[in-house]
Design an enzyme around this catalytic site. Structure first.
Site, PDB file in Angstrom:
ATOM      1  N   CYS A 162      47.231  52.298  49.708  1.00 46.96           N
ATOM      2  CA  CYS A 162      47.234  53.481  48.846  1.00 46.96           C
ATOM      3  C   CYS A 162      48.542  53.501  48.065  1.00 46.96           C
ATOM      4  O   CYS A 162      49.612  53.280  48.647  1.00 46.96           O
ATOM      5  CB  CYS A 162      47.098  54.746  49.699  1.00 46.96           C
ATOM      6  N   ASP A 171      43.709  50.574  52.892  1.00 43.42           N
ATOM      7  CA  ASP A 171      42.315  50.776  52.528  1.00 43.42           C
ATOM      8  C   ASP A 171      41.595  49.483  52.857  1.00 43.42           C
ATOM      9  O   ASP A 171      42.105  48.386  52.593  1.00 43.42           O
ATOM     10  CB  ASP A 171      42.170  51.089  51.034  1.00 43.42           C
ATOM     11  N   VAL A 226      33.967  30.531  39.069  1.00 45.28           N
ATOM     12  CA  VAL A 226      35.206  30.719  39.827  1.00 45.28           C
ATOM     13  C   VAL A 226      35.160  29.859  41.086  1.00 45.28           C
ATOM     14  O   VAL A 226      34.124  29.732  41.737  1.00 45.28           O
ATOM     15  CB  VAL A 226      35.453  32.205  40.168  1.00 45.28           C
TER      16      VAL A 226
END
Length: 167
Positions: free
Chosen positions: A57, A64, A79
């Site tokens: 955060c 988180d 990718v």
């Protein structure tokens, strides 16, 4: 101290004033690698899920957790999966809101790959009794209207297919 996004937190007071003192590499496009798509004339969806995503955060420094799912229809490039994993790991000590992270991943992937279509889903674990899911999506704006219509139809079909393994 970990890296930080440009989230505006000056007017926020309920979250307190936290932070992490752990250094980290800044998550950025320079971590990602691509390889040539061997089937550029075919519309197919690549889906990569990273279920061990963590970030911090930007105000409290609390972790988180979540799953980041990248889905895209490649153009000329795909990718490379290990570079994507390393890119995801770079967020571990990065202070940023969930909404910012999801959109940053989409921006970096589209800048690197120029896919026909891409979507990033941030499926975050509840914290404080609140579950947040963030979906960001983009179509390649340089496609002809006819090609864009074909891509949109392929995406519609992809989204409508029932798949218990897709988040």
């Amino acid at each position: 101290m970990g890296t930080r996004s440009n989230d505006i937190t000056g007017g926020l007071s309920a979250l307190g004033h936290g932070g992490s003192a752990v250094p980290a590499q800044e998550p950025g496009i320079d971590i990602l690698e691509a390889f040539p798509n061997r089937f550029p004339a075919r519309d197919y969806v690549i889906s990569i899920a990273f279920p061990e995503f963590t970030s911090l955060c930007p105000v409290t420094g609390q972790p988180d957790f979540g799953t980041i799912v990248l889905e895209y229809i490649p153009g000329e490039l795909c990718v490379e999966s290990k570079s994507f994993k390393l890119y995801m790991f770079a967020f571990r000590n990065h202070h940023s809101f969930m909404e910012t992270i999801t959109n940053k991943v989409l921006e970096d992937i589209t800048a690197l790959l120029h896919p026909s279509w891409a979507r990033v889903k941030g499926l975050f674990v509840p914290r404080g009794g609140t579950r947040i899911h963030v979906f960001a999506e983009e179509y390649n704006k340089d496609l002809s209207p006819e090609r864009l219509g074909q891509i949109r139809e392929a995406v519609r079909e992809w989204k409508s297919e029932p798949d218990p393994h897709r988040s």
